[in-house]
Design an enzyme around this catalytic site. Structure first.
Site: not given
Length: 337
Positions: A63, A225
């Site tokens: 991320h 995700h």
């Protein structure tokens, strides 16, 4: 190489996280250091100090610049780093907290995911055994992930940037743990995010799409995700996508005309700045039409999902206190204000 494998500039997919950390530490020694025997903890060079609440953030890799890019003076004091899209185990969180502790307690902050909750809770228990008070504030800004009356079930996504920023400012101002925790919760309560995915991402270990999203389709509300969103359908224009997301955010935020906001137009990894600024133009129009005053705008890759194409929109509903926190200076490896 089989045609269905994505191309990545890596060496060994299983070593990607540790090699990334080595590169980040080499690039930003003025901001970050790593304690001995703590390979998955990074600490702010100039943030922690005696009498200061230690703000420790963390979560899975993939991320970037979340989480380690927000470690620095005025924001997070340390971060625990997990494998790609996986929670760090308890020990890196303990390592990060021990290195950052200034004797005023530790506040853990991270997105609301089951693995992170379990492991950071274990870390908090281990710290308590060492005589260090540890508390937790979960981020829950993803409005697509659960209904408003079940906000405690929502995921934490790109709104982390503003929420961590507010808590980090409070800690940097040497506020006590009760106040830092209160401001962190207040910031979370007034931060709203929703995203759209245009393509899948692929993990370095597999180099294969992690979910199926056919060409020409998009998914509104998909998580960082690949968690399911709220609607899948044909790809629409930037203005249409911005309108759908802003309709949802404005309806939930219920901010009266004249109020101030901070906004983030975030790339999920593969979406370029050109497209983000096209979205931003429409979002600015919508906020102006709602009578809201934009105090701060961030545009760029602030909370990504590897190489996923797509974007998210975050709006923080400011008040005087939150504006002060958002405006407080910080100096991190990948974010300064």
């Amino acid at each position: 190489m089989p045609m269905n494998l994505t191309q990545k500039l890596i060496n060994d997919g299983n070593a990607a996280v540790d090699e990334m950390l080595a590169g980040i530490l080499a690039a930003h020694p003025e901001h970050l250091w790593r304690p001995d025997n703590a390979p998955r903890a990074v600490v702010a060079r100039h943030g922690p100090r005696t009498g200061k609440v230690a703000l420790v953030i963390g979560g899975g890799s993939g991320h970037e610049p979340t989480f380690l890019g927000y470690v620095g003076r005025g924001l997070a004091d340390a971060a625990a780093i997990g494998n790609v899209f996986a929670s760090p185990p308890p020990q890196p969180a303990v390592d990060a907290a021990m290195a950052a502790s200034g004797g005023a307690g530790v506040l853990f902050m991270y997105g609301n995911y089951a693995g992170d909750v379990m492991n950071f809770d274990m870390a908090a228990e281990l710290l308590e055994m060492e005589g260090i008070e540890a508390r937790t504030v979960l981020t829950t800004d993803d409005i697509a992930s659960a209904p408003r009356d079940q906000r405690q079930k929502r995921r934490g996504v790109a709104g982390n940037v503003f929420i961590f920023k507010a808590a980090g400012a409070a800690a940097d101002m040497m506020m006590p743990l009760d106040e830092v925790e209160r401001i962190a919760r207040h910031a979370n309560d007034r931060t709203f995010t929703m995203g759209v995915a245009l393509s899948s991402c692929s993990l370095p270990q597999t180099r294969r799409p992690s979910f199926d999203l056919p060409d020409g389709e998009m998914e509104i509300g998909m998580g960082i995700h690949g968690e399911p969103g709220v609607r899948r359908g044909p790809l629409r224009s930037a203005n249409d996508v911005a309108d759908e997301i802003m309709d949802a955010i404005l309806a939930e935020m219920k901010a009266p005309a004249g109020d101030r906001v901070a906004m983030l137009v975030n790339s999920l990894g593969a979406t370029p700045l050109m497209e983000l600024y096209i979205l931003n133009a429409r979002i600015a129009e919508r906020l102006k039409a709602a009578g809201l005053v934009v105090h701060k705008t961030l545009v760029g890759p602030y909370c990504t999902s590897l190489d996923m194409a797509g974007a998210s929109i975050t709006i923080m509903h400011l008040d005087d206190e939150l504006q002060r926190m958002i405006d407080h200076p910080c100096d991190c490896a990948m974010f300064r204000s």
